[in-house]
Design an enzyme around this catalytic site. Sequence first.
Site, PDB file in Angstrom:
ATOM      1  N   ASN A   1      56.396  63.485  20.361  1.00  0.00           N
ATOM      2  CA  ASN A   1      57.460  62.488  20.341  1.00  0.00           C
ATOM      3  C   ASN A   1      56.915  61.112  20.709  1.00  0.00           C
ATOM      4  O   ASN A   1      56.807  60.223  19.875  1.00  0.00           O
ATOM      5  CB  ASN A   1      58.577  62.903  21.313  1.00  0.00           C
ATOM      6  N   THR A   2      56.506  60.970  21.986  1.00  0.00           N
ATOM      7  CA  THR A   2      56.132  59.647  22.489  1.00  0.00           C
ATOM      8  C   THR A   2      54.977  59.029  21.708  1.00  0.00           C
ATOM      9  O   THR A   2      54.952  57.807  21.503  1.00  0.00           O
ATOM     10  CB  THR A   2      55.758  59.748  23.978  1.00  0.00           C
TER      11      THR A   2
ATOM     12  N   ALA B   1      53.718  68.782  23.877  1.00  0.00           N
ATOM     13  CA  ALA B   1      53.522  67.876  25.016  1.00  0.00           C
ATOM     14  C   ALA B   1      52.068  67.523  25.283  1.00  0.00           C
ATOM     15  O   ALA B   1      51.183  68.369  25.245  1.00  0.00           O
ATOM     16  CB  ALA B   1      54.123  68.441  26.292  1.00  0.00           C
TER      17      ALA B   1
ATOM     18  N   LYS C   1      64.921  74.835  22.415  1.00  0.00           N
ATOM     19  CA  LYS C   1      63.660  74.527  23.099  1.00  0.00           C
ATOM     20  C   LYS C   1      63.955  74.598  24.582  1.00  0.00           C
ATOM     21  O   LYS C   1      64.648  73.732  25.124  1.00  0.00           O
ATOM     22  CB  LYS C   1      63.135  73.143  22.707  1.00  0.00           C
TER      23      LYS C   1
END
Lengths: 257, 65
Positions: free
Chosen positions: A206-207, A184, A96
């Site tokens: 992710n977050t 993102a 990535k």
Amino acid sequence: MPQFYGTEIRSRLLLGTARYPSPAVLAEAVRRSGTDIVTVSLRRETAGGRQGGAFFELIRELGVRVLPNTAGCHSVSEAVLTAKMAREVFATDWIKLEVIGHHDTLQPDVFGLVEAARILTGEGFEVFPYTTDDLVVAERLLEAGCKVLMPWCAPIGSAMGPQNPVALRAMRAAFPDVPLIVDAGIGRPSHAATVMELGYDAVLLNTAVAGAADPAAMAEAFANAIEAGHLASGAGMLEPRDMAVPSTPVIGKAVFS
Amino acid sequence: MKLTVNGEEHELPAATLADLLALLEYEGDWIATAVNGELVHGADRASHPLKDRDRIEVLSPMQGG
């Protein structure tokens, strides 16, 4: 299911491994998400340190494919070297590719990104570029040898969701045969469903999971939303209209007065 | 001999990269190494000589997004 560089994936959700409250919570979130690809990173190891080894062991036990990143790299040379070191550790050609251009927005430096992508594909890497929704940049990345594109939908970690659905739709239309992953900016499952309804192949987040009060439950919620959005994208959604249309047929309705 | 390892200066008698890793007690198959901005494969560490003021990076897996 889509193929990334010839590898058929089992889940349209790619999950990051950072910022979970504990390794056990991370492991549970990965399991509940159903993902078979997780992102990982590399950092300086302290002398005599075992932290990297412990994390590596955890990932091995999860039995998932890893997608190493070049997070935190602000130059082409840094990103290229980090990619090579990641290949050494994780024994995969997948990378990535992040070349960060701005400290506050973590916006990709798309010029450096294209240059690094060209170098890395030349060295046999299979590059997953973290990019913007710019179509010209996307074309340059494809010319550089990328066979997957990963546009943002909002700044990393912002949880704002799709800020420019028009651009995402245009990207999908422009590259119908290229696997596209939104990477993102996703904050909640409805954001993920929205981009999947636009016809995207997968979502990397992710977050939004790691920062939830119950990461494992949120991971499953995302998996369901992504699958729902994907199913809807191929099922022919209605276009919105201004006026009401009765859903119950009016033919044969009784007249009482 | 002055060596910079992960940004910290050390004064160490390490002839090769493998010597350096042993002196600093690095171990395991999960680390990656670079000297002066170039990757040095695990198999090449024992034959990679170090010289004064070399900059060494030792990286290992970490959580990432």
